[in-house]
Every structure is written in structure tokens, then in C-alpha cells.
Motif scaffolding. Sequence first.
Motif, PDB file in Angstrom:
ATOM      1  N   SER A  86      41.106  -3.692 -11.826  1.00 56.37           N
ATOM      2  CA  SER A  86      40.187  -3.902 -12.057  1.00 56.37           C
ATOM      3  C   SER A  86      38.802  -3.711 -12.899  1.00 56.37           C
ATOM      4  O   SER A  86      37.704  -4.222 -13.557  1.00 56.37           O
ATOM      5  CB  SER A  86      39.028  -2.559 -10.879  1.00 56.37           C
ATOM      6  OG  SER A  86      39.777  -2.002 -10.961  1.00 56.37           O
ATOM      7  N   VAL A  87      40.443  -2.099 -13.845  1.00 58.51           N
ATOM      8  CA  VAL A  87      39.808  -2.207 -15.225  1.00 58.51           C
ATOM      9  C   VAL A  87      40.543  -2.639 -16.236  1.00 58.51           C
ATOM     10  O   VAL A  87      39.889  -1.738 -16.960  1.00 58.51           O
ATOM     11  CB  VAL A  87      39.972  -1.168 -15.308  1.00 58.51           C
ATOM     12  CG1 VAL A  87      39.224  -0.312 -13.906  1.00 58.51           C
ATOM     13  CG2 VAL A  87      41.140   0.043 -14.725  1.00 58.51           C
ATOM     14  N   LEU A  88      41.361  -3.974 -15.752  1.00 58.15           N
ATOM     15  CA  LEU A  88      42.048  -4.223 -17.111  1.00 58.15           C
ATOM     16  C   LEU A  88      40.952  -4.950 -18.152  1.00 58.15           C
ATOM     17  O   LEU A  88      41.592  -4.925 -19.320  1.00 58.15           O
ATOM     18  CB  LEU A  88      43.178  -5.158 -16.609  1.00 58.15           C
ATOM     19  CG  LEU A  88      44.552  -4.958 -15.523  1.00 58.15           C
ATOM     20  CD1 LEU A  88      44.787  -5.641 -15.200  1.00 58.15           C
ATOM     21  CD2 LEU A  88      45.531  -3.413 -16.490  1.00 58.15           C
ATOM     22  N   LEU A  89      40.576  -5.399 -17.785  1.00 57.10           N
ATOM     23  CA  LEU A  89      39.467  -6.641 -18.295  1.00 57.10           C
ATOM     24  C   LEU A  89      37.985  -5.937 -18.687  1.00 57.10           C
ATOM     25  O   LEU A  89      37.179  -6.087 -19.461  1.00 57.10           O
ATOM     26  CB  LEU A  89      39.102  -7.090 -18.346  1.00 57.10           C
ATOM     27  CG  LEU A  89      40.642  -8.868 -17.864  1.00 57.10           C
ATOM     28  CD1 LEU A  89      40.167  -9.614 -17.675  1.00 57.10           C
ATOM     29  CD2 LEU A  89      41.262  -8.471 -19.516  1.00 57.10           C
ATOM     30  N   GLU A  90      38.389  -4.679 -19.140  1.00 55.21           N
ATOM     31  CA  GLU A  90      37.362  -3.325 -19.187  1.00 55.21           C
ATOM     32  C   GLU A  90      37.057  -2.366 -20.053  1.00 55.21           C
ATOM     33  O   GLU A  90      38.385  -2.517 -20.320  1.00 55.21           O
ATOM     34  CB  GLU A  90      36.509  -2.298 -17.807  1.00 55.21           C
ATOM     35  CG  GLU A  90      36.092  -3.204 -16.841  1.00 55.21           C
ATOM     36  CD  GLU A  90      35.094  -2.101 -15.478  1.00 55.21           C
ATOM     37  OE1 GLU A  90      35.933  -1.303 -15.902  1.00 55.21           O
ATOM     38  OE2 GLU A  90      34.897  -3.088 -14.351  1.00 55.21           O
ATOM     39  N   THR A  91      36.264  -2.255 -21.478  1.00 56.30           N
ATOM     40  CA  THR A  91      36.454  -1.042 -22.546  1.00 56.30           C
ATOM     41  C   THR A  91      36.345  -0.379 -21.553  1.00 56.30           C
ATOM     42  O   THR A  91      35.527   0.551 -20.636  1.00 56.30           O
ATOM     43  CB  THR A  91      35.740  -1.683 -22.882  1.00 56.30           C
ATOM     44  OG1 THR A  91      35.378  -2.839 -23.687  1.00 56.30           O
ATOM     45  CG2 THR A  91      35.826  -0.344 -24.123  1.00 56.30           C
ATOM     46  N   PRO A  92      37.656   1.032 -21.689  1.00 53.40           N
ATOM     47  CA  PRO A  92      37.839   2.317 -21.226  1.00 53.40           C
ATOM     48  C   PRO A  92      35.938   3.173 -21.595  1.00 53.40           C
ATOM     49  O   PRO A  92      35.821   2.904 -23.013  1.00 53.40           O
ATOM     50  CB  PRO A  92      38.986   3.005 -21.819  1.00 53.40           C
ATOM     51  CG  PRO A  92      39.425   1.870 -22.848  1.00 53.40           C
ATOM     52  CD  PRO A  92      38.994   1.157 -22.703  1.00 53.40           C
ATOM     53  N   LEU A  93      36.414   4.177 -20.849  1.00 53.24           N
ATOM     54  CA  LEU A  93      35.651   5.031 -20.732  1.00 53.24           C
ATOM     55  C   LEU A  93      35.652   5.652 -22.312  1.00 53.24           C
ATOM     56  O   LEU A  93      37.010   6.527 -22.125  1.00 53.24           O
ATOM     57  CB  LEU A  93      34.650   5.999 -19.866  1.00 53.24           C
ATOM     58  CG  LEU A  93      34.944   5.145 -17.974  1.00 53.24           C
ATOM     59  CD1 LEU A  93      34.595   6.349 -17.175  1.00 53.24           C
ATOM     60  CD2 LEU A  93      33.061   4.181 -18.133  1.00 53.24           C
ATOM     61  N   ASP A  94      34.648   5.702 -22.715  1.00 55.52           N
ATOM     62  CA  ASP A  94      34.744   6.591 -24.053  1.00 55.52           C
ATOM     63  C   ASP A  94      33.848   7.707 -24.594  1.00 55.52           C
ATOM     64  O   ASP A  94      33.238   7.594 -24.161  1.00 55.52           O
ATOM     65  CB  ASP A  94      34.468   5.264 -25.541  1.00 55.52           C
ATOM     66  CG  ASP A  94      34.897   5.571 -26.507  1.00 55.52           C
ATOM     67  OD1 ASP A  94      36.196   6.156 -26.907  1.00 55.52           O
ATOM     68  OD2 ASP A  94      34.741   6.574 -27.846  1.00 55.52           O
ATOM     69  N   ALA A  95      34.422   8.727 -25.286  1.00 60.23           N
ATOM     70  CA  ALA A  95      33.429  10.083 -25.194  1.00 60.23           C
ATOM     71  C   ALA A  95      32.341   9.679 -26.381  1.00 60.23           C
ATOM     72  O   ALA A  95      31.405  10.354 -26.048  1.00 60.23           O
ATOM     73  CB  ALA A  95      34.114  11.135 -26.189  1.00 60.23           C
ATOM     74  N   ASN A  96      32.929   8.306 -26.921  1.00 57.48           N
ATOM     75  CA  ASN A  96      31.050   8.076 -27.360  1.00 57.48           C
ATOM     76  C   ASN A  96      30.188   7.407 -26.901  1.00 57.48           C
ATOM     77  O   ASN A  96      28.975   6.498 -27.814  1.00 57.48           O
ATOM     78  CB  ASN A  96      31.318   7.203 -28.892  1.00 57.48           C
ATOM     79  CG  ASN A  96      32.386   8.647 -30.057  1.00 57.48           C
ATOM     80  OD1 ASN A  96      32.029  10.026 -29.729  1.00 57.48           O
ATOM     81  ND2 ASN A  96      33.381   8.304 -30.098  1.00 57.48           N
ATOM     82  N   GLY A  97      30.273   7.221 -25.289  1.00 51.41           N
ATOM     83  CA  GLY A  97      29.673   5.457 -24.510  1.00 51.41           C
ATOM     84  C   GLY A  97      28.113   6.063 -24.597  1.00 51.41           C
ATOM     85  O   GLY A  97      27.649   5.409 -24.023  1.00 51.41           O
ATOM     86  N   GLY A  98      28.144   7.445 -24.521  1.00 50.54           N
ATOM     87  CA  GLY A  98      26.381   8.062 -24.566  1.00 50.54           C
ATOM     88  C   GLY A  98      26.551   8.133 -22.152  1.00 50.54           C
ATOM     89  O   GLY A  98      27.067   7.457 -21.425  1.00 50.54           O
TER      90      GLY A  98
ATOM     91  N   MET B 261      45.434  -8.437 -22.940  1.00 46.51           N
ATOM     92  CA  MET B 261      43.938  -8.603 -22.593  1.00 46.51           C
ATOM     93  C   MET B 261      43.995  -7.208 -23.588  1.00 46.51           C
ATOM     94  O   MET B 261      42.447  -6.733 -24.171  1.00 46.51           O
ATOM     95  CB  MET B 261      44.250  -6.864 -21.551  1.00 46.51           C
ATOM     96  CG  MET B 261      44.345  -8.381 -19.969  1.00 46.51           C
ATOM     97  SD  MET B 261      45.067  -7.267 -18.501  1.00 46.51           S
ATOM     98  CE  MET B 261      46.447  -7.014 -18.886  1.00 46.51           C
ATOM     99  N   PRO B 262      44.638  -6.723 -24.488  1.00 53.31           N
ATOM    100  CA  PRO B 262      44.290  -5.506 -25.564  1.00 53.31           C
ATOM    101  C   PRO B 262      43.403  -6.827 -26.244  1.00 53.31           C
ATOM    102  O   PRO B 262      41.909  -6.027 -26.780  1.00 53.31           O
ATOM    103  CB  PRO B 262      45.035  -5.325 -25.775  1.00 53.31           C
ATOM    104  CG  PRO B 262      46.158  -4.863 -25.046  1.00 53.31           C
ATOM    105  CD  PRO B 262      46.242  -6.304 -24.626  1.00 53.31           C
ATOM    106  N   GLY B 263      43.847  -7.310 -26.992  1.00 54.22           N
ATOM    107  CA  GLY B 263      43.015  -8.694 -28.035  1.00 54.22           C
ATOM    108  C   GLY B 263      41.494  -8.699 -27.210  1.00 54.22           C
ATOM    109  O   GLY B 263      40.583  -9.544 -28.054  1.00 54.22           O
ATOM    110  N   LEU B 264      42.283  -9.916 -25.978  1.00 54.79           N
ATOM    111  CA  LEU B 264      40.068 -10.105 -25.075  1.00 54.79           C
ATOM    112  C   LEU B 264      39.351  -8.868 -25.592  1.00 54.79           C
ATOM    113  O   LEU B 264      38.582  -9.435 -25.721  1.00 54.79           O
ATOM    114  CB  LEU B 264      40.683 -10.668 -23.476  1.00 54.79           C
ATOM    115  CG  LEU B 264      39.489 -11.762 -23.194  1.00 54.79           C
ATOM    116  CD1 LEU B 264      40.310 -12.018 -21.673  1.00 54.79           C
ATOM    117  CD2 LEU B 264      38.754 -10.505 -22.610  1.00 54.79           C
TER     118      LEU B 264
END
Length: 542
Positions: free
Chosen positions: A137-149, A514-517
Amino acid sequence: MAQYDFIFVGGGHNALVCAFYLAKAGRRVRVLERAPVVGGAAITEEFHPGFRNSVASYSVGLLHPKVVADLDLARHGLRIVVRPLSYFAPQNDSQYLIVDKDARRTYEEVARFSARDAERLHSYHERLDRLVDLVRSVLLETPLDANGGVVDLLRGIALGRKVRKLGVVAQRDLVNLFGRSAGEMLDDWFESDALKGVLGFDSIIGNYASPYTPGSGYVLLHHVFGEVNGIRGAWGHAIGGMGSITQAMARACREAGVEISTSAPVANLQIEQGRAHGVTLESGEAISAEGVVSSVHPQLLFGRLVPRTALPGDFVERIDHWKSGSGTFRMNVALSELPDFTCLPGVAPAEQHSASIIIAPSLPYLDDAYNDARKHGWARHPAIEMHIPSTLDDSLAPPGAHVASLFCQHFAPELPGGRSWDDCREQVADLVVDTVTRYAPNFKRSVVARTALTPLDLERKIGLVRGDIFHGRLSLDQLYSARPTIGFAAYRSPIAALYMCGSSTHPGGGVTGMPGLNAAREILKDWRGGKVRWPLRSAQAG
């Protein structure tokens, strides 16, 4: 005006996937690959007259269906066949374990070693599948990021709800997966050495560690979240070898308008005022672009192509300490006949020859292999996964002959005592052949030709630093929001207009696309009205 909207450094499968999506969105894209052929670790070569095989990556199982569909890889020539039998694991001269897609047959095979394990196997897979579903379920999602607000805060809450819905038992399993070792988990579930050896092998594929190393449970999970031809958890063979995947991707890219240049090594990136403006090739040619996308290992990108003075000090420290090293020794052999296993005799093509052949009789065997490598440089009794793809694909060898891929663990990325892999390659190749021959006595005499790639060879030939097939260890401190580092997990880098799309980004290594997508999606978010709008401030020297 820049010559291109985006230039890619490196032409591996993730770069091709990312380039395709950018080109389909109307961007001017050029891919630069230092080798004579694109594909990175997913290429096919003739290594002896008439004998061809995949060079590094060797099996299809993690390539995401969306990538296959969006790039229309079947129309571009890709054909994948599922292995008729999942695993054949010889134990000694008389015993072997077969793991089949047919659950009933697997139950009966495992019951020959342990009735208790056969009864527990379904529950084990059922509980593992719950965690696989969460990972998917998280493979094609951008990871939560410290700069994400605020946006990432809300996404984090949604992820927390997914975990909560798993239930208490699955939540405990999830904690165990990341905190405990695969060996401990398998020992809790099963008693049979044969079964634990086969299941535990997944935890050391590309992982220079013991199955009893904490965190190896996730590596096991990483190898079971894929699917082939709609069959979850299956592994298959690409007709023509792994290079047929990346050649199909290249055809899709060219059709979309991507310009691909091979034998075009990049010397450095052009960076002005904290922003990437293009690249300079080793030939001296300068190529300008609105942005640069890299699929190479982060220590090659930020250690050789980007000046350290252009990067924040804490980022440089993180990249310097990025952990890589798969402990992998990779061989291809040309065979005059198929292996004749003592425990299951016969040189006529049979189901055991088309399976993944696993030499990993127990977890202690795998543990000893790792400890040997740490002390002496390589395992005295290596763990081996052997495929004989010519049983499924007659394009790889002359009639009546065969090719075999051998993926072997454990071999130290750097040898102790100042020895060089260049001096030890053939000695270790002999050891690998002798190991297989203990189970199939005709193997050694059937070898017509062979090639061997040490960890050092994998780095020199295809840019896998310290031989790491994943571009970085799949440990908790190098996964998801920490891949490659907290604050830069969203495929962007500290340099404005410089992106990352390789296996050092989420969700990690393997031929997945997946990283490329995911990177393409983030890059296109930054494009507004025909111009690139970079959301990050220019990095200052740290």
C-alpha cells in the motif's frame, strides 16, 4: 534556452521508467549511460559463443504491474513466463524439499520433514501476507518527509490508521519484522531445518548479514511483495534474459520521444548558485538542462559528480556513512548437460531444473556462511540460488546445451589482509562450482565456460558500490523516509533541480521500476506552466 528539460545520469531500469513518464508529459528528455547498452544491472550478454544470460539481476518478481502496463512492455517485446516449480532445495544425497505454487503439494513436501511445520505453514503465510499488503500500500507513495509540512502530517495520520486496522497480532508481527531477525522469527514458527533454510534464504539475498542479524526479517519481506503475470508472490523468467526488460523499456522511451545516448559517461554536474544546470561528459561535451535526474548510487553522485562544497555538511556526513555491500558473488556458466542431482537423479529436463534451486540446508548453514566471510573473506560453504533459464528459454543456449545463473552469498565486499578480489576470483569460482557438484556430481565436468563477478567486479562493471545490488542496505535506518536520508526522501536532493530516482530511494532495490515511477510523479509536481518551480531553497555549503 536549455537543450533539454531533463537529463538523466545513468540508464538503469529506474531511469528508463522515470524518463518515460516525463516524456509522456511532454518534456524534452535525454538519458546518458556510460556503458554500451542501457539497463544497468538488468542486461543480457553473450558470455561464450552461443551462450547468453542475464549478467547481474537474474529473475523477475518485483517488477510492478503498473510499470509493465503503462510502458506497454508486452507490445515492445517483453514476455515473462512463470517458473513451473517455485523451489527445489537439495539437502543431502537422499533428501530434498520442494516448494510449489500448489499449496497442497507444498504441505505434503514439508510434512516429509515435519508434520507440525506443514500444519503451521498456512498460518505463517497468512500472517506474512497481512504485512505484505501493508507494504504494497505504500510502494507507490512518496515517503513521509521532514520537509512535507501539513500535507505529510495528514498522510502520516492516514498511514497510522492503516497500521491500526491490521489488528494487534499483525502490529506485533510488524514490530518483530523490523526489530528481530528472520532467523528468530522462523525458529519461533518452525522446527525443520530444510524449511527454515529455504525461507531464510530470502533474508540474505543481497544482504551481507546473518539470518540472525536484527532487521533481516524485512529483507525477507522485501522479496515476497511482488507478482508475475497477476500471480502474487510468483517469480518468473523474462524470455531473452533480464536485458529484454530494459530493452523493451528503451523502446517505449524512444517511442515517447526520449533521446538515449550510450557510451556517454558523465564527468560532473554543472552547478551554479546551488542549482543543477546540466552535465559535462568525459568527452568534454557540455549539455544544458532545466533539471538533472540521477539513478546512480548516491556515493557516486554526491562523492564524484557533485562538489562536496555544494552540499550541506550533515548531508555529506550521511552519504559518507551510507551502508552498502551485498556480499554477492555472481556467476554464469555454460553447461553441456543439466545437473544430475544425487537426491533426484536425471539429466533429462525435469521440474527441478526449471525451479529456483536453493543450496541453503539450514539457518546455521547461512549463519556460518556469513561468519566465514567476515573472518576469511568468503564462505567456505556458500549459500547459492541457481537458475537454469535455458529450460524455459531456448534462445539462451545451443540445442542440447544450457546456461545457469548462480547467485551466491556470502563474500566480503573488501577482503581482509589487503588481498584483492582480482587475485582470488578464480579460486572462489572453483569453490562455487565444487559446492554445486557436491549435490550434482556431474556439474563440474559439464561446465563448458564460465564468468564470475566479484563484489569489486559488480562495482566496476555496473556501478554497484561494494557490490550492493540494492544501492544500499535495506535496514531500518535506510528505509522509507530515511532512504537515502531524512529530509530528502521525496526524490529531491539538497541541490535545486537535482533529483534522485534510483534504488537508493524508496522503496529500494530490485528490478521494480517503482523508484523511477515515484520520482517522475514528484518531478512533475514541481513543473508549472512549462517551467520548473523548485520547492527547495538552494543548498548552502555545510
